[in-house]
Scaffold this active site. Structure first.
Site, short mmCIF file in Angstrom:
data_model
loop_
_atom_site.label_atom_id
_atom_site.label_comp_id
_atom_site.label_asym_id
_atom_site.label_seq_id
_atom_site.Cartn_x
_atom_site.Cartn_y
_atom_site.Cartn_z
N ARG A 34 0.83 -1.23 0.00
CA ARG A 34 0.00 0.00 0.00
C ARG A 34 0.86 1.27 0.00
O ARG A 34 0.51 2.26 -0.66
CB ARG A 34 -0.93 -0.03 1.23
N ILE A 65 -7.34 7.46 -1.44
CA ILE A 65 -7.21 6.01 -1.31
C ILE A 65 -8.08 5.66 -0.11
O ILE A 65 -7.98 6.29 0.94
CB ILE A 65 -5.72 5.62 -1.16
N SER A 66 -8.98 4.70 -0.28
CA SER A 66 -9.98 4.42 0.75
C SER A 66 -9.34 3.79 1.98
O SER A 66 -8.24 3.25 1.93
CB SER A 66 -11.05 3.48 0.23
N GLN A 67 -10.11 3.85 3.06
CA GLN A 67 -9.71 3.22 4.31
C GLN A 67 -9.66 1.70 4.08
O GLN A 67 -10.58 1.13 3.50
CB GLN A 67 -10.83 3.54 5.29
#
Ligand code: SAH
Length: 276
Positions: A34, A65-67
């Site tokens: 990530r 960028i999503s959780q």
């Protein structure tokens, strides 16, 4: 801590909160780096269970960028298996496309589309440098899907939509699933997983969420005579939903109102919402 360890800690945290319990999803989070997709933050910040803005303009976030926990829930709803063909709408950093590529395996296929040229370029480069050059990164308006690689087994929308567009209906195979963060008016905003069968889509899972909106106008269809939003309120708070049935607005019938608590008619799709 090295990044492998940071990923193990993240996966353990996700699993403690009840997500990423499926081994394939846990594995995807454990292997996709990530931090490489968000070079704007320090490595350990990249592995916190938080969304991170990656593009903004005039004080408005255009991409984030999503959780991880949100992504894990959406991937559970998508239920991707090896060999499947996937379309993601809203590439952003490319991180979710990499997770999808892990889930679909080398015999599967992932296309991802975004309207922002710089993000497309960056995601393409990051994906390639992380070994995911098999992901097809496309510049364009995702409201129209991506016809050249259709049909898809799964469509995952990574930005908030108000409708299921005609292209998404057309490009999703029978029995396939679409996961989409939907703004359903007074009912709130939910990431909904739908399975498509016999000309309708029925929800398989619903989670409360917050996404950046899709930009650009969805297609317009002639206004339907049926169902503007009934003014149902529930102390201003979103209320738990049991099921959402989505049908093409041209097929929607007034009887839908008898079986649902709220009916939201959008140009292409009509949503019949039933409270829990
Ligand atoms: N999945 C991404 C996060 C996406 S954020 C990740 O893993 O990082 C939402 C993205 O949707 C943004 O990048 C934004 O540019 C994109 N977007 C907004 N409107 C769009 C449209 N009409 N078509 C395709 N992408 C769109």
């Amino acid at each position: 801590m090295d990044d492998t360890h940071l990923r193990e800690v993240l996966v353990a945290e996700l699993q403690r909160s009840g997500v990423a319990e499926e081994p394939a999803i846990a594995r995807a989070f454990a292997v996709v780096p990530r931090h490489r997709f968000v070079p704007e933050v320090l490595v350990d910040e990249a592995y916190a269970d938080r969304a991170i803005s990656i593009k903004s303009a005039g004080g408005e976030t255009l991409a984030s960028i999503s959780q991880p926990s949100m992504l894990a829930r959406m991937l559970e709803l998508a239920h991707v298996t090896h060999g499947e063909r996937i379309l993601e709408v809203g590439t952003g950093s490319g991180y979710n496309a990499a997770l999808l590529a892990e889930l679909a395996g080398t015999d599967g296929f992932v296309a991802t589309i975004d309207v922002e040229a710089d993000l497309v370029e960056r995601a393409h480069a990051t994906l390639a440098s992380c070994g995911y050059d098999r992901v097809r990164v496309v510049l364009g308006d995702g409201h129209a899907g991506f016809a050249p690689e259709a049909p898809y087994d799964r469509i995952i929308v990574s930005a908030r939509a108000t409708d299921i567009t005609q292209a998404w209906w057309d490009q999703l195979r029978e029995g396939g699933r679409i996961v989409v963060p939907l703004d359903i008016g007074v009912a709130g905003e939910y990431a909904v997983g739908f399975e498509r069968n016999n000309g309708e889509m029925r929800s398989v899972g619903i989670v409360s969420c917050l996404f950046v909106p899709l930009r650009g106008e969805p297609e317009r269809a002639p206004e339907n005579i049926f169902a503007r939003l009934p003014s149902v309120r529930y102390g201003g708070r979103p209320r738990p939903i049991r099921e959402i049935l989505a049908v093409p607005t041209t097929d929607a019938s007034p009887e839908m109102l008898e079986h649902a608590d709220i009916v939201v008619a959008q140009p292409i799709t009509t949503f019949a919402v039933t409270w829990a």
